[in-house]
Motif scaffolding. Structure first.
Motif, PDB file in Angstrom:
ATOM      1  N   VAL A  33       0.850  -1.201   0.000  1.00 55.59           N
ATOM      2  CA  VAL A  33       0.000   0.000   0.000  1.00 55.59           C
ATOM      3  C   VAL A  33       0.883   1.249   0.000  1.00 55.59           C
ATOM      4  O   VAL A  33       0.638   2.197  -0.761  1.00 55.59           O
ATOM      5  N   ARG A  34       1.910   1.238   0.831  1.00 55.80           N
ATOM      6  CA  ARG A  34       2.788   2.403   0.919  1.00 55.80           C
ATOM      7  C   ARG A  34       3.456   2.700  -0.422  1.00 55.80           C
ATOM      8  O   ARG A  34       3.592   3.854  -0.814  1.00 55.80           O
ATOM      9  N   PHE A  43      -3.478   8.866 -10.109  1.00 58.37           N
ATOM     10  CA  PHE A  43      -4.115   8.262 -11.283  1.00 58.37           C
ATOM     11  C   PHE A  43      -5.643   8.415 -11.184  1.00 58.37           C
ATOM     12  O   PHE A  43      -6.309   8.809 -12.154  1.00 58.37           O
ATOM     13  N   GLY A  44      -6.186   8.121 -10.008  1.00 60.69           N
ATOM     14  CA  GLY A  44      -7.632   8.243  -9.812  1.00 60.69           C
ATOM     15  C   GLY A  44      -8.111   9.675  -9.955  1.00 60.69           C
ATOM     16  O   GLY A  44      -9.178   9.930 -10.520  1.00 60.69           O
ATOM     17  N   LEU A  45      -7.311  10.605  -9.475  1.00 66.14           N
ATOM     18  CA  LEU A  45      -7.692  12.016  -9.573  1.00 66.14           C
ATOM     19  C   LEU A  45      -7.728  12.469 -11.028  1.00 66.14           C
ATOM     20  O   LEU A  45      -8.623  13.210 -11.440  1.00 66.14           O
ATOM     21  N   ARG A  46      -6.759  12.015 -11.815  1.00 68.20           N
ATOM     22  CA  ARG A  46      -6.740  12.400 -13.233  1.00 68.20           C
ATOM     23  C   ARG A  46      -7.881  11.745 -14.010  1.00 68.20           C
ATOM     24  O   ARG A  46      -8.386  12.302 -14.976  1.00 68.20           O
ATOM     25  N   MET A  47      -8.265  10.550 -13.577  1.00 68.26           N
ATOM     26  CA  MET A  47      -9.334   9.856 -14.278  1.00 68.26           C
ATOM     27  C   MET A  47     -10.711  10.310 -13.821  1.00 68.26           C
ATOM     28  O   MET A  47     -11.621  10.462 -14.628  1.00 68.26           O
ATOM     29  N   CYS A  48     -10.886  10.519 -12.505  1.00 71.82           N
ATOM     30  CA  CYS A  48     -12.200  10.842 -11.963  1.00 71.82           C
ATOM     31  C   CYS A  48     -12.412  12.346 -11.824  1.00 71.82           C
ATOM     32  O   CYS A  48     -13.548  12.821 -11.882  1.00 71.82           O
ATOM     33  N   GLY A  49     -11.331  13.088 -11.599  1.00 64.52           N
ATOM     34  CA  GLY A  49     -11.455  14.533 -11.452  1.00 64.52           C
ATOM     35  C   GLY A  49     -12.029  14.966 -10.124  1.00 64.52           C
ATOM     36  O   GLY A  49     -12.375  16.127  -9.950  1.00 64.52           O
ATOM     37  N   ASN A  50     -12.117  14.046  -9.176  1.00 58.02           N
ATOM     38  CA  ASN A  50     -12.710  14.378  -7.885  1.00 58.02           C
ATOM     39  C   ASN A  50     -11.961  13.652  -6.773  1.00 58.02           C
ATOM     40  O   ASN A  50     -11.820  12.425  -6.829  1.00 58.02           O
ATOM     41  N   MET A  57     -11.615   5.047  -5.117  1.00 56.58           N
ATOM     42  CA  MET A  57     -11.011   4.158  -6.105  1.00 56.58           C
ATOM     43  C   MET A  57      -9.783   3.457  -5.530  1.00 56.58           C
ATOM     44  O   MET A  57      -9.596   2.257  -5.724  1.00 56.58           O
ATOM     45  N   VAL A  58      -8.954   4.204  -4.815  1.00 59.78           N
ATOM     46  CA  VAL A  58      -7.760   3.617  -4.210  1.00 59.78           C
ATOM     47  C   VAL A  58      -8.156   2.536  -3.207  1.00 59.78           C
ATOM     48  O   VAL A  58      -7.593   1.430  -3.180  1.00 59.78           O
ATOM     49  N   GLN A  59      -9.148   2.836  -2.384  1.00 57.97           N
ATOM     50  CA  GLN A  59      -9.605   1.858  -1.386  1.00 57.97           C
ATOM     51  C   GLN A  59     -10.151   0.604  -2.065  1.00 57.97           C
ATOM     52  O   GLN A  59      -9.807  -0.521  -1.678  1.00 57.97           O
ATOM     53  N   VAL A  85      -6.341  -3.576 -12.220  1.00 60.66           N
ATOM     54  CA  VAL A  85      -7.359  -3.609 -11.168  1.00 60.66           C
ATOM     55  C   VAL A  85      -7.852  -2.188 -10.892  1.00 60.66           C
ATOM     56  O   VAL A  85      -9.061  -1.950 -10.744  1.00 60.66           O
ATOM     57  N   ALA A  86      -6.921  -1.222 -10.844  1.00 65.11           N
ATOM     58  CA  ALA A  86      -7.289   0.162 -10.570  1.00 65.11           C
ATOM     59  C   ALA A  86      -8.166   0.739 -11.680  1.00 65.11           C
ATOM     60  O   ALA A  86      -9.118   1.478 -11.413  1.00 65.11           O
ATOM     61  N   THR A  87      -7.831   0.402 -12.922  1.00 62.11           N
ATOM     62  CA  THR A  87      -8.634   0.888 -14.045  1.00 62.11           C
ATOM     63  C   THR A  87     -10.062   0.381 -13.947  1.00 62.11           C
ATOM     64  O   THR A  87     -11.026   1.129 -14.137  1.00 62.11           O
TER      65      THR A  87
END
Length: 202
Positions: A33-34, A43-50, A57-59, A85-87
């Motif tokens: 995780v670290r 990555f999630g911020l760039r994809m989701c914008g929020n 998404m990370v969780q 998996v993240a995608t």
């Protein structure tokens, strides 16, 4: 001579850690995780914008990794599998998000009808990692332009130009052919160039 029963070697820096976790040392999962929580969040911020969606998404990603890590077969780098998996988690999250647009715009609405008429010259910012050109003002413009891209193009350009995956790796993550990755990347860069034209011409 290599033992046929040995797992394939792919220079994966995470392989030893993964084997230790799968051998019962589950406390090492926090090291995993670290290593990736920050990059996955970005990555999630760039994809989701929020930020809220990115955190969720990370969780979701790490929960799924924990659930399915025993099934990881070392045929690809762990990082590639993790981003796959993240995608998946990102796409599911975005479809459920209250921040998701009611209608996703088509790239055809932005690009010229005759794509071949557009210069194939790659803009200077596209030939280097985007992180190198992300100053405060331009960074905001690029982030907004990325969020306006249709999802399938945004995924490719974020994986290739921001996260630094190769064409082959991006193809593995998205289950596409390398040719498809190149086509989508080309079109995504064309869109971003058009979106940034005003910035560079003023």
């Amino acid at each position: 001579m290599p033992n046929p029963s040995d797992p394939p070697k792919n220079n994966d820096n995470d392989a030893e850690l993964i084997r230790s976790i799968n051998d019962g040392r589950q406390e090492l999962f926090f090291e995993l995780v670290r290593r990736y929580e920050k990059s996955l969040y970005n990555f999630g911020l760039r994809m989701c914008g929020n930020p809220s969606d990115a955190e969720d998404m990370v969780q979701d990603t790490f929960l799924n990794v924990f659930r399915y890590l025993k099934g990881f077969r070392y045929e690809t780098k762990f990082k590639n599998w993790l981003y796959r998996v993240a995608t998946s988690a990102c796409l599911k999250k975005k479809r459920r998000s209250k921040f998701a647009p009611e209608r996703e715009l088509s790239l055809d609405e932005f690009l010229p009808a005759d794509e071949s008429a557009v210069s194939k010259e790659v803009p200077s910012w596209a030939s280097q990692p985007l992180t190198q050109v992300l100053d405060e003002e331009l960074g905001g413009i690029i982030r907004n332009a990325l969020l306006e891209l249709p999802e399938k193009y945004r995924l490719v350009i974020v994986l290739r130009d921001v996260e630094g995956f190769s064409t082959q790796e991006a193809a593995e993550i998205l289950d596409l052919t390398p040719s498809n990755i190149k086509v989508r990347l080309h079109r995504a860069r064309l869109f971003l160039r058009e979106a940034l034209r005003t910035y560079y011409e003023t």
